[in-house]
Design an enzyme around this catalytic site. Sequence first.
Site, short mmCIF file in Angstrom:
data_model
loop_
_atom_site.label_atom_id
_atom_site.label_comp_id
_atom_site.label_asym_id
_atom_site.label_seq_id
_atom_site.Cartn_x
_atom_site.Cartn_y
_atom_site.Cartn_z
CB THR A 1 43.58 50.60 43.48
OG1 THR A 1 43.07 51.42 42.43
CG2 THR A 1 43.72 51.43 44.74
N GLY A 2 45.91 51.70 41.65
CA GLY A 2 46.86 52.77 41.38
C GLY A 2 47.88 52.38 40.33
CB THR B 1 41.99 47.25 36.10
OG1 THR B 1 42.20 48.65 35.96
CG2 THR B 1 43.15 46.53 35.46
NE ARG C 1 50.24 50.06 32.39
CZ ARG C 1 49.43 49.95 33.45
NH1 ARG C 1 48.25 49.40 33.34
NH2 ARG C 1 49.81 50.41 34.62
CB VAL C 2 50.16 43.87 31.04
CG1 VAL C 2 49.58 43.09 32.22
CG2 VAL C 2 49.56 43.33 29.73
N GLY C 3 49.39 46.14 33.42
CA GLY C 3 49.74 46.63 34.76
C GLY C 3 49.81 45.50 35.78
CG ASP C 4 48.74 46.58 39.76
OD1 ASP C 4 48.31 47.33 38.86
OD2 ASP C 4 48.25 46.55 40.91
CB SER D 1 38.85 52.79 36.14
OG SER D 1 37.89 52.77 37.16
N GLY E 1 50.20 50.70 38.37
CA GLY E 1 50.57 49.30 38.34
C GLY E 1 52.06 49.05 38.26
CB THR F 1 42.43 48.34 40.09
OG1 THR F 1 43.37 48.66 39.08
CG2 THR F 1 42.28 46.86 40.25
N1 GLY Z 1 46.41 49.20 38.79
C1 GLY Z 1 46.00 49.00 37.49
C2 GLY Z 1 46.99 49.23 36.46
O1 GLY Z 1 48.00 49.89 36.71
O2 GLY Z 1 46.79 48.76 35.37
#
Ligand code: GLY
Length: 335
Positions: free
Chosen positions: A243-244, A210, A220-223, A90, A246, A192
């Site tokens: 984590t989790g 991450t 796609r971009v997360g948090d 991950s 995003g 993450t």
């Molecule tokens: N927490 C990482 C993501 O959602 O990309």
Amino acid sequence: MKRRNFLKKASVSCAGVVASSAIGSCNLSTSEKSIVFSNLKQVTRPIVIATWRVAKATEKAWEILQNNGTALDAVEQGCRVEEADVKNQSVGKGGLPDRDGNVTLDACIMDKFGNYGAVTAVQNITHVISVARKVMEETPHVILTGEGAKKFALSKGFKEEDLLTESSKKAWLKWKETSLYKPIINIENHDTIGMLAIDKKGDISGACTTSGLSYKMAGRVGDSAIIGSGLFIDNEIGGATATGMGEEVLKTVGSFLIVELMRQGKSPQKACEEAVKRVVKKSGERYKNFQVGFIALNKAGETGAYCIHEWFNYQVYAKGENKNYKSNYYNKPKN
Ligand code: GLY
């Protein structure tokens, strides 16, 4: 006066300043200043806390902190340990790819001054946390993305590598047989590495890295690379990281929320709990199908962690001991 009450009061006039370096900048009376200093005696430092079971990463960070290194160096080097570990699917090299089979990485870092650097959707560079640091320290910008981020990394001497390992490729090919997108809590959401540290001088920094959700849509971009969501540091108060899922963290700007709750006097634990409850409330019933977890650290070295579903854990290296803890969680069976 109890420390928390004091923080609550102080936050009205000077945003909850507890750091000795900042005391001169707000209107505290002499007696209030001495309360600040006496509270600092209770500080646990150095200390490092990270999401998930990452003993080698916190060990590396601790080694740096013990040798009088900065919290910034500690969190960067700690994250690099996981980025280089091909067994961690991950983060970094060996991360699970997007649905097109490309491993794309997001990372960000914040220092004691509140400076921030990030990269998103980077391919073929393992140590994106170090690229994020270079963005912070060597460019006039805060986020570089995709090809631009990669070009910048190469110009700074980072090496191009194939990040898709045989085992991640195998998992992706298996996923392609159905192409069903149903993240499994704590497996495909187990994503993450977020790390927070206080060094011997009492300064706080944080980092987050991450490969994001596995089999995500391309682009796609997360948090994790986004300030306030995946990570937030305020050296006067503390830090938080997530984590989790995003998308859900982004909608609540969870890490910033936690730091602000600590500024108002909440402990790191209570602040993490409130942030998770905010995520849950906003999601309606959807929270049953995704995981979000937060960890937090305040200026005194107190830690907190909370998540939606069971089996999120976190690593703390403090007072010479490197320990993993199971996080408390929200979604418990109702009697
Ligand atoms: N927490 C990482 C993501 O959602 O990309």
